[in-house]
Each structure stands twice: as structure tokens, then as C-alpha cells.
Design an enzyme around this catalytic site. Sequence first.
Site, PDB file in Angstrom:
ATOM      1  N   CYS A   2     -19.240   8.700  40.576  1.00 38.92           N
ATOM      2  CA  CYS A   2     -19.840   8.332  39.875  1.00 38.92           C
ATOM      3  C   CYS A   2     -18.801   8.913  38.169  1.00 38.92           C
ATOM      4  CB  CYS A   2     -21.432   7.902  39.868  1.00 38.92           C
ATOM      5  SG  CYS A   2     -21.507   6.582  41.530  1.00 38.92           S
ATOM      6  N   ARG A  27     -13.291   8.818  38.139  1.00 41.24           N
ATOM      7  CA  ARG A  27     -14.004   9.608  39.046  1.00 41.24           C
ATOM      8  C   ARG A  27     -15.274   8.660  40.151  1.00 41.24           C
ATOM      9  NH1 ARG A  27     -16.931  14.626  38.341  1.00 41.24           N
ATOM     10  NH2 ARG A  27     -18.572  14.082  39.596  1.00 41.24           N
ATOM     11  N   TRP A  76     -19.327   4.243  41.313  1.00 42.46           N
ATOM     12  CA  TRP A  76     -18.584   3.642  43.077  1.00 42.46           C
ATOM     13  C   TRP A  76     -20.250   3.936  43.553  1.00 42.46           C
ATOM     14  CZ3 TRP A  76     -18.544   6.592  47.686  1.00 42.46           C
ATOM     15  CH2 TRP A  76     -17.644   6.729  48.432  1.00 42.46           C
ATOM     16  N   ASN A 102     -26.096   9.663  39.411  1.00 43.19           N
ATOM     17  CA  ASN A 102     -24.856  10.172  40.832  1.00 43.19           C
ATOM     18  C   ASN A 102     -25.717  11.063  41.507  1.00 43.19           C
ATOM     19  OD1 ASN A 102     -23.145   9.774  39.278  1.00 43.19           O
ATOM     20  ND2 ASN A 102     -22.168  11.146  37.737  1.00 43.19           N
ATOM     21  N   GLY A 103     -25.515  10.904  42.707  1.00 44.15           N
ATOM     22  CA  GLY A 103     -25.848  10.970  43.880  1.00 44.15           C
ATOM     23  C   GLY A 103     -26.424  10.168  45.225  1.00 44.15           C
ATOM     24  N   GLU A 518      -0.062  15.217  55.110  1.00 48.80           N
ATOM     25  CA  GLU A 518      -0.534  15.043  53.895  1.00 48.80           C
ATOM     26  C   GLU A 518       0.178  13.688  53.433  1.00 48.80           C
ATOM     27  OE1 GLU A 518      -2.397  15.624  52.331  1.00 48.80           O
ATOM     28  OE2 GLU A 518      -1.440  14.942  50.015  1.00 48.80           O
ATOM     29  N   LYS A 522      -0.708  10.668  51.573  1.00 48.10           N
ATOM     30  CA  LYS A 522      -0.734   9.511  50.457  1.00 48.10           C
ATOM     31  C   LYS A 522      -0.626   8.388  49.619  1.00 48.10           C
ATOM     32  CE  LYS A 522      -2.041  11.936  48.296  1.00 48.10           C
ATOM     33  NZ  LYS A 522      -2.861  13.920  48.466  1.00 48.10           N
ATOM     34  N   GLU A 525      -3.495   5.736  50.781  1.00 51.33           N
ATOM     35  CA  GLU A 525      -4.722   5.542  49.263  1.00 51.33           C
ATOM     36  C   GLU A 525      -3.974   4.644  48.293  1.00 51.33           C
ATOM     37  OE1 GLU A 525      -6.351   9.962  48.657  1.00 51.33           O
ATOM     38  OE2 GLU A 525      -4.164  10.669  48.797  1.00 51.33           O
ATOM     39  N   HIS A 541       3.805  10.189  73.815  1.00 48.43           N
ATOM     40  CA  HIS A 541       3.104  10.065  74.603  1.00 48.43           C
ATOM     41  C   HIS A 541       1.916   8.983  74.247  1.00 48.43           C
ATOM     42  CE1 HIS A 541       3.334  13.843  76.908  1.00 48.43           C
ATOM     43  NE2 HIS A 541       3.645  14.337  75.248  1.00 48.43           N
ATOM     44  N   LYS A 640     -12.534  10.597  42.754  1.00 43.24           N
ATOM     45  CA  LYS A 640     -12.204  11.866  42.817  1.00 43.24           C
ATOM     46  C   LYS A 640     -12.947  13.294  42.552  1.00 43.24           C
ATOM     47  CE  LYS A 640      -8.843  13.848  41.282  1.00 43.24           C
ATOM     48  NZ  LYS A 640      -7.744  14.193  42.062  1.00 43.24           N
TER      49      LYS A 640
END
Length: 645
Positions: A2, A27, A76, A102-103, A518, A522, A525, A541, A640
Site C-alpha cells: 500500500c 507498492r 494492496w 498501511n499495515g 530465482e 521471476k 511472478e 526422485h 514491492k
Amino acid sequence: MCGIVGYTGTEPAVPVLLDGLARLEYRGYDSSGVALERGSRIDVVCETGKVARLAEALGVGGGAHEAACGIGHTRWATHGRPTQANAHPHTSCDGAVALVHNGIIENFAELRRELEAAGHAFRSDTDSEVIAHLVEESLVSLACVDAADDALADAEGRRTPHDGTAALAQGRPSILARAVHAAASRLIGSYAIAVVSTADPGVIVGMRKDSPLVAGLAADGAYLASDAIALIDHTRDVVIVEDGQLIELGATTLALFDASGSCLAPLEPSPVHIDWDAELTEKGGYSDFMLKEIHEQPRVIRDTLAGRLVGDSVHLDELALTREELNLLDRVYIIACGTSYHAGLIAKNLIETWAQLPCEVEVASEFRYRNPIVTPTTLVVAVSQSGETADTLAAMRDARIKGARVFGITNVVGSSVARESDGVIYTKANKEIAVASTKSFLGQVVSLTLVAMMLAQTRGKLTAGQVRLLFSELADTAEKVEAVLADATSVEAAAEACKDARSALFVGRGMGSAVACEGALKLKEISYLHAEAYPAGEMKHGPIALIDEGFPVIAIATMSPTYDKVLSNLQECKARGAKVIAIATEGDDEIARHADHVIAVPSVRDAFSAIVASVPLQLFARAIAVLRGCDVDQPRNLAKSVTVE
Ligand code: F6R
């Protein structure tokens, strides 16, 4: 997570707020809104979707909104779906208070029940709305107290100014500040809030706990935001609001208070100077921020290494541990989340090989809820691009309680990770706008490589000559990354071949296994293509069952002690019809026999292979996302800076 903006001054607030929101949109971006305060009334406008829709709704340029004081938010979603009703700002029943948050308020259900029982009507499903109603309650009780006080003052022939502007001029908190302080004392959880009220026209009050908030004063007014990026066009001198502090903005004033006790105690704000280049927030000719940031990586490597080799030694003076203390260490824990965690996986290989110290890498959200063996001889390295990740911060705090020394590796000066560490290394990536981390990741890998070299040298496991050689090869990786970036033809061909896949596997061994993690992150997402990473030797396996004709397997097959083993694993995949994309070392003639697409990277020693091999994987993920029509910079559901648990 947010974004918050606030402005009070002499200019129309709408363009300022919209500009700030657009800068913070990375964000959180599922809905946005503003509250515009004009003396006796507050207008709230909210929209679902991106800030551009809010701008349309506000009819910018039409001059319809003359307010010079307002707050804004880009959301968000945590509690409640991304609907217009759940978008911030939220208002009190009487519309006299508007708030952005925010939070997460952990006790919101209990507070909501209590407020509903007292007659408050709620309009949203959010946890945040309770704060607006709590502030409303506090304003009513404080108004009664102030009225009684005023009556007494009148009788005694003195005057106590309760209105915000007059109180601020005397360094006293306004009634709104006191009401926010009182409301905050009821909250359990994390918050950065900004509040306006008709009780105190022209005043914005901000307060924080475990969620960032900054403010600044410029010639045309005072600004508040959850990230300095929203302020830098107006002022470079930024006050970082700390946990338990309250900030009050007037058109020409900015007052900071310690809000940790029962009264607000004035504090002297000490601004920090932000020297980012404003161009950092522009795309600079690239079609998206992610591509621009991928191309900045050679510069990040050079800047992160600048001044680190003094004579024949790696200097990380910020880490402030004596040689004796470093020698006493018996374990390293790297704690981080997401991409930063993958940087940790790469560093583990280096710390164990070079410094011969046991090194564990753990996802911060797991670390904090187990009972890991952490003692005063444990070194905890917290890695976080934003420096505000809630899980990483909580894990750091636990480690400190257990007596460990905590080093932070972060990209953000003055962030919580930086402030709560015994020592901090800045990654010199500069502001990263694309939600998917690229240049920050490389900055973290290079910084962690320096930590590994420093530990090894101090503990007598690497000689000065070895350190000098390693450092010079590490510095050369900047040029090698440039070479990777100079020709992306093979990456684009591989992306074209995989763009319609439904799933993909990334495999590697040793360093390659961490790079595979990684690469898979990438891809998923930003392209929403399911991807998994596996150590190549684990394929047989279980995961090999997934492979059928045309299934993409992306292999990190650079020259390493396990190169031959990776080739054998690839043969097993090919035999089952996999489409193999291999990241391989330039000059490797063998690999073409095992892969459908070869992406060549310059030769480096295995210790530095992650630096050159991860870059084509970033380009690959981005190319697929573009081909699939995805929003590369702002992928769905992500944010973010993850400041909630
Ligand atoms: C992925 C990504 C995230 C972050 C994670 C931790 O591209 O950016 O996985 O790495 O949310 O964030 P920081 O590093 O800010 O602690």
C-alpha cells in the site's frame, strides 16, 4: 505494501496527491482514493484498479477540486476484496475524519464489535476503518475536555489554543494529533496512518508502528508519504518517522512528537538528505522499469564494489565486529524472503567454501516461529531490498534477543533493517521500481560475496593474494554482465519457444540450483506461468514424472564441478521429450547436443556463476511476460514492500 501520500500547503492538492500515488503505485495497486479537506467538509473519491482510473474520476485539470489539503492511498488488499467500498480513505460516521492506513490491525474484529455496539456504522470490510471511528470517538471526548479547559482558562483570563494551526505555532499538538494518539493506543498490529479532519482544517496527522512513514517540508507546503520516492520532487530533506512517533503537518510547519507515552512529547525532527537522481523514477527510454533495471546491473556491481578492496583486504567497516569477535563466530544464519532468500542460498555456498563456517539460510517467516539455535557467537545476516519486510524484521528482532550480532544488507538508506542492525551494507542498487527484483538481487549477491570473502580472510582461510584475485574477478563480472545484456537474441528465441507452456522446471546443481530457484520465481511472478525449481539430481526422485513432449526444462549448465552430472540429468529429461533451454558457458560445444536452445554466458569461476547466469533468466522471464501480454512492472497480487506478516 500500500502507499500513503499527504499534502497540505498552498497548491491544489489533487495533482500533488495523484503524482505521489503514481510514484507509489508499485507498492500496491488494486484500488486507490483521496480525501480532500476543505474547511468544513471532506470529499472522498475512490476507484478500483490503477491510479489512472482515480485520475479520470477526479477529472484532473478540470479545477473541480480546490482543496489544498488532502491524503491519498493506493491499496494492496489484506482485509476485504479490492472494491470501491474497501478502498481508502475511510471516514468516520459523521464524515469529519478521513484516514488512510498501511499495515494490519490485528484486534480490528474486537474493536469493530465494540464500536458497532456504541452506534458506529461501518461501510467496508477492512480492518482500517476501525481507526477512523476510533479517532472520531477520541475527538468527541477531547472536545469535551477542551471545552471544560477553555471555560476554566476564560475564567482565569488566559487562552489555550486548541485549533491545529494555533497549537502547532506554539509547538503543541492539535486536537487531531491528540485524538490520533489516543486512538492508536487501542491498536494492536502494524500501521502507518495519515488522518485529516474538519476539526483541524489544514492539518494532517501521521503516526507509525512497524510500517514506514516519512515527511518533508517544502516552500509550497508539507508532504507525507510511506516512501520517500513520493517526496523527492518536492524536497530532498526527509524526516523518517520512527515507531511510536507522531507527525503533524501544517502548510508551513512540521512537528514531530514522541507518542510512546500517555502524552505527546515534542521532538526535534532531524531530516536525512536523499540524493537519488530523479531520473531513477523514469524509464529512461526502456519500455518498462524491469528492463531498465536489468540493464543497470553492471553499474550496480561496480558501485557495490567501489572502495571495498583496501590494499589486499576486503573492507566492510560498517559491520563493526572486531577480528576477535569474527574469529569466535561458529555459525551464520541468513534470513530473508523471496528473491533475497535466493541471494542467501548463493552466499551459503561461498561462506561455507571460503570461510568454512556452517551457514544456514532460512525464510524469515519460518525462522521467527521456530526455535533456531542462535547464540552470541552466531552471526545473523538479514537481507532485504526494501528493508521493511515485516517477517525479516521480526526474525532479526528475535535473533537479537538471543544475543546474536545482526548485519543488515539492504538497498534503502534509513530503512528499518538498516536502523535495527548492528551494522549495515547498502547494496547500491538505487531505487528499484519494478516489483520483481533484479538489480537489487545482484547487489545482494555481490554484497554477500564480499561478506564471505571478508569472513574467510579474517579467519585465515583465504590469503591476501587469493582475496585480491577473487576481488578482481568479481569486479570483472560487471563487464561480463554487459556482454550478456548486449545480445539477447538467444533469450528471445527461447522465450518464444516457451511462451505457451503451462508449466516449466528450472534445474541446476550447486550454485546453479540456487540460480534455478530465482529463475523460477521471476518467471512465475511476472508471467503467471507455473514454474518450479529443483536441484537437477532430485529430478529422478519425482518431478521427472511431469515431463512429456515439449515440457520446458531450463537448466543452469555453466562450467562447474558438477557440469557432467547436469548433462546426465538433461539427457534423462530429453529422453522423455523435454524442451531443454540451457544456460551454458561460452565456448561449450558439447551442450548443444543436449539442449534445444542454448543461452551462452561468459566464462567465470563457479563462485561467480550466479551473477552471470541469473541475468539471462531475468530477461527470459520478462520476455515471456511481454509475449503473454502481462504487466511486467506491476504483476497481479504482488507489492514491492511487504510490510505485513
Ligand atoms: C521477487 C521479490 C520478492 C522480494 C521479497 C522480499 O522479485 O521482489 O520475492 O524479494 O518480498 O523483499 P525484501 O527484499 O524487500 O525483503
